[in-house]
Motif scaffolding. Sequence first.
Motif, PDB file in Angstrom:
ATOM      1  N   GLU A  47       0.829  -1.212   0.000  1.00  0.00           N
ATOM      2  CA  GLU A  47       0.000   0.000   0.000  1.00  0.00           C
ATOM      3  C   GLU A  47       0.859   1.256   0.000  1.00  0.00           C
ATOM      4  N   ARG A  48       1.970   1.222   0.729  1.00  0.00           N
ATOM      5  CA  ARG A  48       2.877   2.378   0.759  1.00  0.00           C
ATOM      6  C   ARG A  48       3.466   2.646  -0.624  1.00  0.00           C
ATOM      7  N   LYS A  49       3.832   1.588  -1.308  1.00  0.00           N
ATOM      8  CA  LYS A  49       4.388   1.736  -2.652  1.00  0.00           C
ATOM      9  C   LYS A  49       3.339   2.319  -3.607  1.00  0.00           C
ATOM     10  N   LYS A  50       2.115   1.879  -3.488  1.00  0.00           N
ATOM     11  CA  LYS A  50       1.023   2.408  -4.310  1.00  0.00           C
ATOM     12  C   LYS A  50       0.850   3.904  -4.079  1.00  0.00           C
ATOM     13  N   GLN A  51       0.882   4.303  -2.797  1.00  0.00           N
ATOM     14  CA  GLN A  51       0.714   5.713  -2.455  1.00  0.00           C
ATOM     15  C   GLN A  51       1.858   6.556  -3.015  1.00  0.00           C
ATOM     16  N   CYS A  52       3.069   6.012  -2.959  1.00  0.00           N
ATOM     17  CA  CYS A  52       4.234   6.738  -3.497  1.00  0.00           C
ATOM     18  C   CYS A  52       4.110   6.935  -5.004  1.00  0.00           C
ATOM     19  N   ILE A  53       3.665   5.891  -5.699  1.00  0.00           N
ATOM     20  CA  ILE A  53       3.481   5.976  -7.154  1.00  0.00           C
ATOM     21  C   ILE A  53       2.392   6.982  -7.497  1.00  0.00           C
ATOM     22  N   THR A  54       1.309   6.973  -6.727  1.00  0.00           N
ATOM     23  CA  THR A  54       0.196   7.905  -6.957  1.00  0.00           C
ATOM     24  C   THR A  54       0.652   9.339  -6.761  1.00  0.00           C
ATOM     25  N   LYS A  55       1.447   9.590  -5.723  1.00  0.00           N
ATOM     26  CA  LYS A  55       1.948  10.951  -5.447  1.00  0.00           C
ATOM     27  C   LYS A  55       2.866  11.417  -6.569  1.00  0.00           C
ATOM     28  N   LYS A  56       3.728  10.510  -7.059  1.00  0.00           N
ATOM     29  CA  LYS A  56       4.651  10.882  -8.138  1.00  0.00           C
ATOM     30  C   LYS A  56       3.895  11.239  -9.416  1.00  0.00           C
ATOM     31  N   LYS A  57       2.860  10.472  -9.698  1.00  0.00           N
ATOM     32  CA  LYS A  57       2.038  10.766 -10.892  1.00  0.00           C
ATOM     33  C   LYS A  57       1.313  12.087 -10.740  1.00  0.00           C
ATOM     34  N   ALA A  58       0.873  12.376  -9.520  1.00  0.00           N
ATOM     35  CA  ALA A  58       0.152  13.637  -9.270  1.00  0.00           C
ATOM     36  C   ALA A  58       1.068  14.844  -9.423  1.00  0.00           C
TER      37      ALA A  58
END
Length: 297
Positions: A285-296
């Motif tokens: 879940e942490r990795k998903k959140q990091c990827i989402t933030k980078k895309k944002a």
Amino acid sequence: MAMNDSANILNSAYLAVEYIDSFLPDNPLQQPFKNAWNYMLDNYTKFQIATWGSLLVHEVSYFLLCVPGFIFQFIPFMQKYKIQPDKPETWEKQWKCFKTLLFNHFFIQLPLICGTYYFTEYFNIPYGWEEMPRWYILVGQCFGCAVIEDAWHYFLHRLLHHKRIYKYIHKVHHEFVSPFGMQAEYAHPLETLILGAGFFIGIVVFCNHVVLLWAWVICRLMETIDVHSGYDVPLNPLHLVPFYAGARFHDFHHMNFIGNYASTFTWWDRLFGTDSQFIAYQEKERKKQCITKKKAN
């Protein structure tokens, strides 16, 4: 020698807390509480206090503690704290849960509560105001009860997940993949007896006043309703408790069915590695959140 050292440490800790307590301001609620307690002693028998008083404390505490989580489902702002937002509560499930709770409370738990008076009489446990332990003693006793109950819960709960017996007893509690507060005591009657027995072990060990019965009831309900709430709310004061598991920890158990068997603390699952899937899930879940933030960004 080790026993003497432990006794000295506990005695020193007790004296330190007493010293700190002497500097604290008087509790403005102490006198009203004392008056209410003495009124109860003067107007009701020990049997009435132990039986109906205990039932009242349990029912009022249980449903009052469920109120915040119940209200959260109607507040859009709170949905960002819901652990499984894709599985909202439904009226049908909540009504089914409520009916089962009433049956368990009055036909399973009430007969057990009726034994409270005989327990206090057999062990000569006092009811009086003067014999009531100080607040920090009560806190320590409740923590001790929680440690004992947590150990009992871990091993018996894990046993109830065994494939040969799971479908007969514990499956009832797992009808809700996404739990909500009121579901904390939604269980098969046998599970209520088996896991509920852990509640009483600490009472047998620590109880030196009837007030501990009620304090421990409130503490235990506060914990179990919180971990079943389905919401991970920031600034939750229970997170200040050392090694407290919390809602995310237990919510994963309902979602995954395997692991995270303890009720209050994390140490048994860590010791036996039954939190490994939870740790892996958190990392994912942490990795998903990091990827989402980078895309944002």
